[in-house]
Design a protein around this motif. Sequence first.
Motif, PDB file in Angstrom:
ATOM      1  N   GLY A  23       0.665  -1.217  -0.058  1.00  0.00           N
ATOM      2  CA  GLY A  23      -0.168   0.048  -0.139  1.00  0.00           C
ATOM      3  C   GLY A  23       0.893   1.259   0.003  1.00  0.00           C
ATOM      4  O   GLY A  23       0.454   2.272  -0.479  1.00  0.00           O
ATOM      5  N   LEU A  24       2.239   1.031   0.169  1.00  0.00           N
ATOM      6  CA  LEU A  24       3.004   2.514   0.395  1.00  0.00           C
ATOM      7  C   LEU A  24       4.118   1.999  -0.660  1.00  0.00           C
ATOM      8  O   LEU A  24       4.224   2.963  -1.489  1.00  0.00           O
ATOM      9  N   GLY A  25       4.812   0.965  -0.667  1.00  0.00           N
ATOM     10  CA  GLY A  25       5.717   0.945  -1.731  1.00  0.00           C
ATOM     11  C   GLY A  25       6.918   0.248  -1.070  1.00  0.00           C
ATOM     12  O   GLY A  25       6.887  -0.548   0.042  1.00  0.00           O
ATOM     13  N   LEU A  26       8.135   0.650  -1.546  1.00  0.00           N
ATOM     14  CA  LEU A  26       9.397  -0.153  -0.939  1.00  0.00           C
ATOM     15  C   LEU A  26      10.203   1.158  -0.211  1.00  0.00           C
ATOM     16  O   LEU A  26      10.550   1.942  -0.829  1.00  0.00           O
ATOM     17  N   LEU A  27      10.384   0.791   1.064  1.00  0.00           N
ATOM     18  CA  LEU A  27      11.261   1.712   1.689  1.00  0.00           C
ATOM     19  C   LEU A  27      12.708   1.102   1.780  1.00  0.00           C
ATOM     20  O   LEU A  27      13.011   0.190   1.791  1.00  0.00           O
ATOM     21  N   VAL A  28      13.707   2.159   1.337  1.00  0.00           N
ATOM     22  CA  VAL A  28      15.031   1.860   1.399  1.00  0.00           C
ATOM     23  C   VAL A  28      15.874   3.019   2.194  1.00  0.00           C
ATOM     24  O   VAL A  28      15.605   4.252   2.414  1.00  0.00           O
ATOM     25  N   PHE A  29      16.831   2.327   3.092  1.00  0.00           N
ATOM     26  CA  PHE A  29      17.803   2.888   3.824  1.00  0.00           C
ATOM     27  C   PHE A  29      19.245   3.031   3.082  1.00  0.00           C
ATOM     28  O   PHE A  29      19.508   1.403   2.866  1.00  0.00           O
ATOM     29  N   SER A  30      19.849   3.727   2.870  1.00  0.00           N
ATOM     30  CA  SER A  30      21.321   3.536   2.488  1.00  0.00           C
ATOM     31  C   SER A  30      22.177   3.808   3.699  1.00  0.00           C
ATOM     32  O   SER A  30      22.302   4.997   4.233  1.00  0.00           O
ATOM     33  N   PRO A  31      23.160   3.093   3.999  1.00  0.00           N
ATOM     34  CA  PRO A  31      24.062   3.307   5.040  1.00  0.00           C
ATOM     35  C   PRO A  31      25.378   3.941   4.275  1.00  0.00           C
ATOM     36  O   PRO A  31      26.162   4.332   5.267  1.00  0.00           O
ATOM     37  N   TYR A  32      25.151   4.315   3.266  1.00  0.00           N
ATOM     38  CA  TYR A  32      26.440   5.229   2.593  1.00  0.00           C
ATOM     39  C   TYR A  32      25.869   6.736   2.606  1.00  0.00           C
ATOM     40  O   TYR A  32      26.785   7.701   2.996  1.00  0.00           O
ATOM     41  N   SER A  33      24.654   7.094   2.498  1.00  0.00           N
ATOM     42  CA  SER A  33      24.297   8.267   2.617  1.00  0.00           C
ATOM     43  C   SER A  33      23.487   8.797   3.920  1.00  0.00           C
ATOM     44  O   SER A  33      23.158   9.764   4.355  1.00  0.00           O
ATOM     45  N   LEU A  35      20.439   8.346   4.383  1.00  0.00           N
ATOM     46  CA  LEU A  35      19.204   8.737   4.069  1.00  0.00           C
ATOM     47  C   LEU A  35      18.062   7.544   3.800  1.00  0.00           C
ATOM     48  O   LEU A  35      18.461   6.507   3.438  1.00  0.00           O
ATOM     49  N   ILE A  36      16.919   7.951   4.035  1.00  0.00           N
ATOM     50  CA  ILE A  36      15.693   6.847   3.680  1.00  0.00           C
ATOM     51  C   ILE A  36      14.735   7.476   2.364  1.00  0.00           C
ATOM     52  O   ILE A  36      14.613   8.620   2.373  1.00  0.00           O
ATOM     53  N   PHE A  37      14.428   6.491   1.768  1.00  0.00           N
ATOM     54  CA  PHE A  37      13.742   6.989   0.619  1.00  0.00           C
ATOM     55  C   PHE A  37      12.365   5.758   0.511  1.00  0.00           C
ATOM     56  O   PHE A  37      12.419   4.756   1.215  1.00  0.00           O
ATOM     57  N   ALA A  38      11.345   6.207  -0.102  1.00  0.00           N
ATOM     58  CA  ALA A  38      10.348   5.316  -0.373  1.00  0.00           C
ATOM     59  C   ALA A  38      10.342   5.402  -2.163  1.00  0.00           C
ATOM     60  O   ALA A  38      10.202   6.112  -2.679  1.00  0.00           O
ATOM     61  N   CYS A  39      10.046   4.078  -2.810  1.00  0.00           N
ATOM     62  CA  CYS A  39      10.073   3.978  -4.195  1.00  0.00           C
ATOM     63  C   CYS A  39       8.375   3.511  -4.325  1.00  0.00           C
ATOM     64  O   CYS A  39       7.851   2.565  -3.569  1.00  0.00           O
ATOM     65  N   LYS A  40       8.050   3.949  -5.514  1.00  0.00           N
ATOM     66  CA  LYS A  40       6.578   3.623  -5.847  1.00  0.00           C
ATOM     67  C   LYS A  40       6.313   2.003  -5.755  1.00  0.00           C
ATOM     68  O   LYS A  40       7.184   1.285  -6.319  1.00  0.00           O
ATOM     69  N   GLU A  41       5.361   1.586  -5.457  1.00  0.00           N
ATOM     70  CA  GLU A  41       5.092   0.296  -5.301  1.00  0.00           C
ATOM     71  C   GLU A  41       5.243  -0.652  -6.613  1.00  0.00           C
ATOM     72  O   GLU A  41       5.649  -1.788  -6.691  1.00  0.00           O
ATOM     73  N   SER A  42       4.924  -0.006  -7.719  1.00  0.00           N
ATOM     74  CA  SER A  42       4.783  -0.469  -8.984  1.00  0.00           C
ATOM     75  C   SER A  42       6.483  -0.672  -9.406  1.00  0.00           C
ATOM     76  O   SER A  42       6.492  -1.673 -10.370  1.00  0.00           O
ATOM     77  N   TYR A 386      10.791  10.886   8.596  1.00  0.00           N
ATOM     78  CA  TYR A 386      12.010  10.432   8.057  1.00  0.00           C
ATOM     79  C   TYR A 386      12.009  10.196   6.611  1.00  0.00           C
ATOM     80  O   TYR A 386      13.104   9.701   6.106  1.00  0.00           O
ATOM     81  N   LEU A 387      11.237  10.526   5.849  1.00  0.00           N
ATOM     82  CA  LEU A 387      11.313  10.828   4.298  1.00  0.00           C
ATOM     83  C   LEU A 387      11.430  12.332   4.104  1.00  0.00           C
ATOM     84  O   LEU A 387      11.427  12.712   2.900  1.00  0.00           O
ATOM     85  N   ASN A 388      11.914  13.171   5.126  1.00  0.00           N
ATOM     86  CA  ASN A 388      12.426  14.425   4.778  1.00  0.00           C
ATOM     87  C   ASN A 388      11.504  15.124   3.876  1.00  0.00           C
ATOM     88  O   ASN A 388      12.020  16.065   3.346  1.00  0.00           O
ATOM     89  N   LEU A 389      10.044  15.063   4.330  1.00  0.00           N
ATOM     90  CA  LEU A 389       9.069  15.740   3.221  1.00  0.00           C
ATOM     91  C   LEU A 389       9.143  17.387   3.753  1.00  0.00           C
ATOM     92  O   LEU A 389       8.601  17.914   2.874  1.00  0.00           O
ATOM     93  N   PHE A 390       9.660  17.752   4.858  1.00  0.00           N
ATOM     94  CA  PHE A 390       9.573  19.242   5.382  1.00  0.00           C
ATOM     95  C   PHE A 390      10.698  20.062   4.273  1.00  0.00           C
ATOM     96  O   PHE A 390      10.249  21.127   4.120  1.00  0.00           O
ATOM     97  N   SER A 391      11.600  19.272   4.044  1.00  0.00           N
ATOM     98  CA  SER A 391      12.606  19.926   3.209  1.00  0.00           C
ATOM     99  C   SER A 391      12.271  20.558   1.781  1.00  0.00           C
ATOM    100  O   SER A 391      12.921  21.140   1.145  1.00  0.00           O
TER     101      SER A 391
END
Length: 394
Positions: A23-33, A35-42, A386-391
């Motif tokens: 219902g949301l998608g794929l959440l991804v955390f990068s230990p290099y940057s 940062l946390i991202f959300a990718c479209k489910e499709s 955590y998805l940094n949407l305020f920025s």
Amino acid sequence: MARLKAYSVLQTKSGLFIRKDPGLGLLVFSPYSGLIFACKESDTIPVVNWLDKKTQNPPTHEYLKSLGIDWAISTEEAKYPKEHLLPNSDRWSVPNAQKPILINWLITGNCPLECKYCYAEDLMRGKRKEPNESEICRIAKSILSYNPLVVVLTGGDPLVSLHLNLAIQLLYKKTGLILDTCGYTFADKHLKLFKKYGVFVRISLDSEIPRRNDKLRPVGQKRTNHNQKILSTTESAVSALNKCIRGHIPFAVQTVSTTLNRSDIPSLGDKLYRMGAKYWRILVVTPTGSNKEYYKQLIGDKRGQRRFWDIILKQVRSYYGNNGNRDMPVEVTPNSHPNAVILVAPDGVFCTEYKEKVLLDDKVPKKPRLSVMFDKANRQTHAERYLNLFSDKL
Ligand code: SF4
């Protein structure tokens, strides 16, 4: 990589952590940057195949620029990875996670500093029982049962915990790992530990001007009473940053912005970028049960808060203006919803901040039921934080 199941956290061959949220998608955390991202489910399958190195190509260029940093492309090639909702935030409604995305674990209440604005003071310095080894094991198990994409080891300062190694080992590969520290006791042994277990480090620094940083983040009474050599807290934070650079440990800097340091933001940003910070997180000071009076002095009432937020955004824009590039991402967190966070106190109790710390579940405080967890914590602002949407306002 094991089979991708709903809500299970897996580390891919590229090193990035993923969690599939139906219902949301794929959440991804990068230990290099960090940062946390959300990718479209499709896009889940092509993104996972790419992160697991089964194919060389991500579905679109935006994925490469955001998720590919430091394993598929360099930070410089990525430029500013503004999009946290991929491939393009225009195509998203507000995301909501059913399970916590990130849990802050205060593994100790001890800390060498005594910052006057500290958000955790009401859980620190003996106000909660310090955990022993078996309690650390029990708390780690409880945290992992919620499948957080990321656990932040914090405190107090986790570097002064006797159980830091154990906590890291218990979480290793089961979730993404971030460690927050003021850097005052940062030593070479920590570099080895962070390198071995892929820990992303966030170091607190409020101002490059020692007098100002020391005022906001003074060294604790205990140390000053024991005739120990007292370092300036700017000096110790910069020394920790240099250790990370030397040891090739990815790091970010966190700055708590108040009326005392807001004018330092543009010049501090320039220095951090040149030092190689992966990103810079600016948090507006949070009102808590224990810092009410000081908070009022620093920010004022509701109108003061809004004015302050506008000033901070202006300062950050001016940092970008001076710098002329967008290589270092800046996250700005207004903290206007303190109950966006999920905290685990040193005694293992799960809580959030709501004018004071409140239990997430009064009946089972150490293992809150998922069905009531977000009654007190705010599900939407948790995801936005955590998805940094305020920025996006930058
Ligand atoms: S360094 Fe962090 S935990 Fe320690 S007193 Fe300051 S804000 Fe609180």
